[in-house]
Design an enzyme around this catalytic site. Sequence first.
Site, short mmCIF file in Angstrom:
data_model
loop_
_atom_site.label_atom_id
_atom_site.label_comp_id
_atom_site.label_asym_id
_atom_site.label_seq_id
_atom_site.Cartn_x
_atom_site.Cartn_y
_atom_site.Cartn_z
N ASN A 55 39.87 49.70 34.68
CA ASN A 55 40.07 51.00 35.08
C ASN A 55 40.83 51.73 34.24
OD1 ASN A 55 41.00 53.00 36.76
ND2 ASN A 55 42.79 51.90 37.49
N LYS B 231 41.56 54.91 34.71
CA LYS B 231 42.22 55.96 35.15
C LYS B 231 41.65 57.50 34.74
CE LYS B 231 45.78 52.56 35.28
NZ LYS B 231 47.18 52.30 35.77
N HIS C 161 43.66 51.67 45.34
CA HIS C 161 44.62 51.57 43.81
C HIS C 161 46.00 51.85 44.39
CE1 HIS C 161 46.51 52.04 40.13
NE2 HIS C 161 45.31 50.90 39.68
N GLU D 67 48.29 53.77 42.75
CA GLU D 67 48.50 55.30 42.37
C GLU D 67 47.49 56.00 43.34
OE1 GLU D 67 46.67 54.93 38.28
OE2 GLU D 67 48.44 53.52 37.79
N GLU E 111 47.25 43.62 43.28
CA GLU E 111 48.05 44.15 42.00
C GLU E 111 49.25 44.49 42.49
OE1 GLU E 111 44.89 46.00 39.23
OE2 GLU E 111 45.63 47.72 40.65
N GLY F 46 50.99 48.99 34.78
CA GLY F 46 51.35 49.85 33.79
C GLY F 46 52.95 49.76 33.24
N SER G 107 49.29 44.69 34.13
CA SER G 107 49.71 44.46 32.66
C SER G 107 48.88 43.16 32.18
CB SER G 107 51.38 44.55 32.61
OG SER G 107 51.82 45.58 33.13
C1 PEP Z 1 45.44 49.36 37.09
O1 PEP Z 1 45.59 50.27 36.90
O2 PEP Z 1 44.79 48.58 37.98
C2 PEP Z 1 46.45 48.14 36.16
C3 PEP Z 1 46.42 46.99 36.50
O3 PEP Z 1 46.86 48.70 35.05
P1 PEP Z 1 47.57 47.91 33.90
O4 PEP Z 1 46.73 46.96 33.49
O5 PEP Z 1 47.80 48.96 32.87
O6 PEP Z 1 48.78 47.37 34.50
#
Ligand code: PEP
Length: 251
Positions: free
Chosen positions: A11, A13, A97, A99, A169, A175, A214
């Site tokens: 992803n 973003k 997601h 976000e 998630e 992030g 992460s």
């Molecule tokens: C994501 O954006 O779905 C995500 C898991 O980001 P990150 O790996 O940076 O935590």
Amino acid sequence: MSERRPYLAANWKMQKTVEETEDFLDRFLGEIGELAHADIVICPPFTALAAAVERCRRSPVRVAAQNMHEASSGAYTGEISAPMLTSIGVEAVILGHSERRSLFAETDEALARKLVTAFEAGLQPILCVGESESEREDGVTEDVLRRQLEADFESVSAKDLPEMVIAYEPVWAIGTGKTASPEQAEGAISFIRSVVAERDSRAAAQVRILYGGSVKPGNAEELLGREGIDGALVGGASVEPADFLAICEAA
Ligand code: PEP
């Protein structure tokens, strides 16, 4: 051992121009020769989707969007529909997601409609669910996951369920560099599978459930080696070809 095929999604973003997307894919596709064991999906921003589809055409890598509107067309300025995505060769779409849920007020009611639209269009949904930090601290993680899943699945048929992908998630791990422990990820994913099983046990055995939050080359093997964790949705560590490749190799 699970017969579910590992699934790794990148992803990006709001990152990468068309040129940067092509550069990533030229480097990444040049290295993935031996990775036929997994489904690998790249999720660029809308503007780079067509270029990504073109670059991935003769490769095993597929391309997903990061969002879509629930309607097929209409007066929705700034939005993109499922038929627009499939018309350029996009095969999957991230939905819900955190976000989108927190910054753009995406509701479970809208997600329920988007899931139906995605299936009708032949797009594979990658549905994200997860609890916030305070919800985990309050001990309501399973309540939150159940509420999200039941609302989002409202109109999804048992026939379609195995075709989708679910990403667990935890919002506090996205992030932030704070990865869920393998035990936390395994526990939440096992719970998600049990909620799917309440609707259809065959679908629960087949649906792929990913961990996201992460994931990095240094922790991927430990997480992806856990029972029931079928792959990863990767944000920050997916924008560098070498890092994402290392995560794919760990699956
Ligand atoms: C994501 O954006 O779905 C995500 C898991 O980001 P990150 O790996 O940076 O935590």
